[in-house]
Design a protein around this motif. Structure first.
Motif, PDB file in Angstrom:
ATOM      1  N   UNK A   1       0.798  -1.227   0.000  1.00 30.93           N
ATOM      2  CA  UNK A   1       0.000   0.000   0.000  1.00 30.93           C
ATOM      3  C   UNK A   1       0.832   1.279   0.000  1.00 30.93           C
ATOM      4  N   UNK A   2       1.919   1.271   0.761  1.00 32.42           N
ATOM      5  CA  UNK A   2       2.727   2.492   0.854  1.00 32.42           C
ATOM      6  C   UNK A   2       3.295   2.860  -0.515  1.00 32.42           C
ATOM      7  N   UNK A   3       3.793   1.853  -1.216  1.00 31.36           N
ATOM      8  CA  UNK A   3       4.330   2.083  -2.549  1.00 31.36           C
ATOM      9  C   UNK A   3       3.228   2.519  -3.503  1.00 31.36           C
ATOM     10  N   UNK A   4       2.091   1.872  -3.399  1.00 33.16           N
ATOM     11  CA  UNK A   4       0.953   2.233  -4.257  1.00 33.16           C
ATOM     12  C   UNK A   4       0.545   3.681  -4.021  1.00 33.16           C
ATOM     13  N   UNK A   5       0.555   4.074  -2.735  1.00 39.85           N
ATOM     14  CA  UNK A   5       0.163   5.458  -2.401  1.00 39.85           C
ATOM     15  C   UNK A   5       1.086   6.468  -3.081  1.00 39.85           C
ATOM     16  N   UNK A   6       2.369   6.122  -3.107  1.00 37.87           N
ATOM     17  CA  UNK A   6       3.346   7.017  -3.745  1.00 37.87           C
ATOM     18  C   UNK A   6       3.007   7.212  -5.217  1.00 37.87           C
ATOM     19  N   UNK A   7       2.701   6.064  -5.873  1.00 36.69           N
ATOM     20  CA  UNK A   7       2.391   6.123  -7.295  1.00 36.69           C
ATOM     21  C   UNK A   7       1.110   6.929  -7.559  1.00 36.69           C
ATOM     22  N   UNK A   8       0.097   6.641  -6.811  1.00 38.45           N
ATOM     23  CA  UNK A   8      -1.186   7.313  -7.049  1.00 38.45           C
ATOM     24  C   UNK A   8      -1.146   8.792  -6.673  1.00 38.45           C
ATOM     25  N   UNK A   9      -0.333   9.087  -5.650  1.00 40.91           N
ATOM     26  CA  UNK A   9      -0.237  10.477  -5.219  1.00 40.91           C
ATOM     27  C   UNK A   9       0.396  11.341  -6.302  1.00 40.91           C
ATOM     28  N   UNK A  10       1.494  10.809  -6.844  1.00 42.46           N
ATOM     29  CA  UNK A  10       2.147  11.604  -7.902  1.00 42.46           C
ATOM     30  C   UNK A  10       1.304  11.609  -9.175  1.00 42.46           C
TER      31      UNK A  10
ATOM     32  N   UNK B   1      -6.307  10.378  -7.670  1.00 40.69           N
ATOM     33  CA  UNK B   1      -6.824  10.668  -6.321  1.00 40.69           C
ATOM     34  C   UNK B   1      -7.838   9.596  -5.876  1.00 40.69           C
ATOM     35  N   UNK B   2      -8.587   9.120  -6.859  1.00 37.51           N
ATOM     36  CA  UNK B   2      -9.569   8.094  -6.517  1.00 37.51           C
ATOM     37  C   UNK B   2      -8.866   6.815  -6.073  1.00 37.51           C
ATOM     38  N   UNK B   3      -7.805   6.409  -6.818  1.00 35.60           N
ATOM     39  CA  UNK B   3      -7.068   5.205  -6.450  1.00 35.60           C
ATOM     40  C   UNK B   3      -6.329   5.385  -5.116  1.00 35.60           C
ATOM     41  N   UNK B   4      -5.863   6.604  -4.923  1.00 37.00           N
ATOM     42  CA  UNK B   4      -5.175   6.884  -3.648  1.00 37.00           C
ATOM     43  C   UNK B   4      -6.156   6.681  -2.477  1.00 37.00           C
ATOM     44  N   UNK B   5      -7.392   7.170  -2.712  1.00 38.06           N
ATOM     45  CA  UNK B   5      -8.430   7.013  -1.672  1.00 38.06           C
ATOM     46  C   UNK B   5      -8.704   5.527  -1.416  1.00 38.06           C
ATOM     47  N   UNK B   6      -8.796   4.757  -2.526  1.00 34.77           N
ATOM     48  CA  UNK B   6      -9.062   3.314  -2.369  1.00 34.77           C
ATOM     49  C   UNK B   6      -7.930   2.642  -1.586  1.00 34.77           C
ATOM     50  N   UNK B   7      -6.694   3.087  -1.877  1.00 34.84           N
ATOM     51  CA  UNK B   7      -5.547   2.480  -1.187  1.00 34.84           C
ATOM     52  C   UNK B   7      -5.600   2.758   0.311  1.00 34.84           C
ATOM     53  N   UNK B   8      -5.959   4.014   0.639  1.00 36.03           N
ATOM     54  CA  UNK B   8      -6.096   4.347   2.075  1.00 36.03           C
ATOM     55  C   UNK B   8      -7.161   3.462   2.729  1.00 36.03           C
ATOM     56  N   UNK B   9      -8.274   3.276   2.015  1.00 33.47           N
ATOM     57  CA  UNK B   9      -9.369   2.470   2.587  1.00 33.47           C
ATOM     58  C   UNK B   9      -8.960   1.023   2.773  1.00 33.47           C
ATOM     59  N   UNK B  10      -8.162   0.515   1.829  1.00 34.37           N
ATOM     60  CA  UNK B  10      -7.730  -0.874   1.969  1.00 34.37           C
ATOM     61  C   UNK B  10      -6.679  -1.036   3.063  1.00 34.37           C
TER      62      UNK B  10
ATOM     63  N   UNK C   1      -6.429   6.766   8.083  1.00 34.01           N
ATOM     64  CA  UNK C   1      -6.591   6.501   6.656  1.00 34.01           C
ATOM     65  C   UNK C   1      -8.019   6.763   6.189  1.00 34.01           C
ATOM     66  N   UNK C   2      -8.942   6.433   7.042  1.00 37.31           N
ATOM     67  CA  UNK C   2     -10.358   6.628   6.732  1.00 37.31           C
ATOM     68  C   UNK C   2     -10.658   8.094   6.400  1.00 37.31           C
ATOM     69  N   UNK C   3     -10.146   8.973   7.271  1.00 40.76           N
ATOM     70  CA  UNK C   3     -10.384  10.413   7.082  1.00 40.76           C
ATOM     71  C   UNK C   3      -9.729  10.910   5.801  1.00 40.76           C
ATOM     72  N   UNK C   4      -8.495  10.429   5.570  1.00 39.37           N
ATOM     73  CA  UNK C   4      -7.769  10.834   4.356  1.00 39.37           C
ATOM     74  C   UNK C   4      -8.520  10.369   3.114  1.00 39.37           C
TER      75      UNK C   4
END
Lengths: 208, 238
Positions: free
Chosen positions: B174-183, B196-205, B211-214
């Protein structure tokens, strides 16, 4: 699941409970009082009585109902609610009138009539007129001035105890002794009643 | 005091005695006076007895109503406390359910909707196509490896950022995925940007504290800015 509210006693339970001996009877007397307590608020509004007056009248009505239930005068032809409501109405009206003017003597007249009706018609008026000489309110004040022994025996008599019971409760040798003592106390009360500022009224002095 | 008076009103005289007393009343004024006095004293004594009893009972009953309301007080406070507690737990439970539900729905979405990615047809993207094919076969590690090789040649290919991010997401990185989706999400020049949508999904997973709030904040941004994934974001926010 349904909410279950505190169960109110039924008329049957109250009547049977009040006919028990103390201390069980006390529990049912209390339950009767609590069950119809809401009538106090109604009376305050209807008869424009203060809360303490309406509350006292309600206690008076409950006391009367307890007496009628205990003695069997309440025959359960109506519900206890209807019965107590009617009595309470009368008690409130009495209180209301008493507040308007001192009508206590008028209320006494009703009770006196119960006794006078036992007499022949031709005697009733004579005794009624003579009764006017002896005001109940003043008699009560005079009883309060008597010695404890006389006061006790007169009050026990007023509560409805028989001489036999008075003898046991107050320590007299027998019912006959209690009766003699009581009648003597009444004689002394009559004398006390006629005493004004330490002097016996002229007509009594002549009589004595 | 003549005993006969009392006996008369107590109905204790014989008929003859009763008649005699009634006759005596007419001729003996003192007897009549005693009778009047007796009746009035009897009423006075009854009244005193009644008033004494009434006073006693009234006091007892009035105290009864006062006492009956006293123990009610702690019960009432207990009731209020219970209601507050119930409300608190209801809110907590609802919130917890919502959280669990949101995280679960995100997991479902990723598991089903992002299970397969469309293949790219351009020859220059063959390596990326192989990575996508591996991804579609749930070979996420291979997909990541191939995409990394592709990115070594085309480090600014945002499509590759998406593919490697999704492969990392499916693989639990997830951490790596977040980096990718964030950029990816920061790329404003893209017409369709699901970053941003995928980043949100990653936080939820990932569902770590905060993470929920983010995720909610990002989903709301997707909705507000009409970004790609808006409809799905709206469903998740419901």
């Amino acid at each position: 699941m349904w909410l279950k509210f505190a169960k109110q006693p039924t008329d049957e339970e109250l009547v049977n409970g009040i006919r028990l001996d103390y201390p069980q009877r006390q529990i049912w007397e209390n339950k009767l009082y609590l069950k119809f307590r809401y009538l106090i608020k109604q009376a305050m509004w209807k008869y424009k009585l203060q809360e303490d007056e309406a509350s006292m009248a309600y206690s008076d009505a409950v006391l009367a109902v307890i007496q009628y239930v205990y003695t069997g005068r309440f025959e359960q032809r109506s519900s206890l609610k209807t019965y107590i409501y009617r009595i309470y109405q009368h008690k409130c009206i009495d209180r209301f009138r008493a507040l308007q003017a001192d009508k206590r003597e008028g209320i006494n007249q009703r009770e006196l009539n119960d006794y006078l009706e036992l007499m022949p018609d031709e005697q009733q008026d004579t005794i009624r007129r003579l009764c006017e000489k002896y005001e109940v309110a003043r008699l009560k004040r005079k009883i309060a001035l008597m010695d404890d022994r006389c006061k006790q025996i007169i009050l026990a008599w007023g509560e409805g105890y028989r001489d036999k019971e008075i003898a046991v409760n107050l320590g007299y040798q027998s019912a006959a002794v209690a009766k003699t003592s009581r009648l003597r106390c009444l004689q002394r009360l009559k004398k006390l009643y006629k005493t004004v500022n330490g002097l016996i009224e002229a007509d009594d002095e002549r009589a004595d | 005091m003549n005993e006969r008076i009392e006996q008369y009103f107590d109905a204790a005289l014989t008929e003859a005695e009763r008649k005699r007393l009634e006759a005596d009343w007419a001729t003996d004024p003192d007897l009549a006076d005693d009778t009047a006095f007796y009746l009035q004293v009897r009423l006075a004594a009854q009244q005193i007895a009644h008033e004494t009893l009434l006073k006693k009972k009234h006091e007892q009953w009035t105290n009864l109503t006062l006492n009956s309301s006293k123990p009610f007080m702690p019960k009432r406070w207990l009731g209020i406390a219970a209601a507050v507690l119930l409300l608190f737990f209801s809110v907590w439970y609802f919130n917890q359910s919502f959280q669990d539900d949101l995280s679960g729905r995100a997991k479902d979405y990723v598991g089903h909707q992002l299970k397969e990615l469309p293949l790219h047809l351009g020859e220059e993207e063959q390596l990326l196509q192989q990575a996508i094919a591996s991804y579609n076969q749930q070979q996420y590690h291979e997909a990541i490896r191939l995409t990394q090789s592709y990115l070594a040649r085309y480090p600014q290919d945002v499509e590759a950022w998406k593919v490697i991010g999704l492969a990392q997401l499916q693989g639990g990185a997830y951490t790596e995925a977040l980096y990718q989706f964030h950029r990816l999400g920061d790329q404003t020049q893209l017409y369709n940007n699901p970053g941003k949508y995928y980043e949100a999904l990653t936080y939820l997973l990932r569902n770590a504290p905060g993470d929920e709030e983010k995720a909610k904040k990002l989903l709301q941004e997707v909705v507000d800015k009409n970004l790609e994934g808006k409809q799905d974001a709206l469903k998740l926010l419901k």
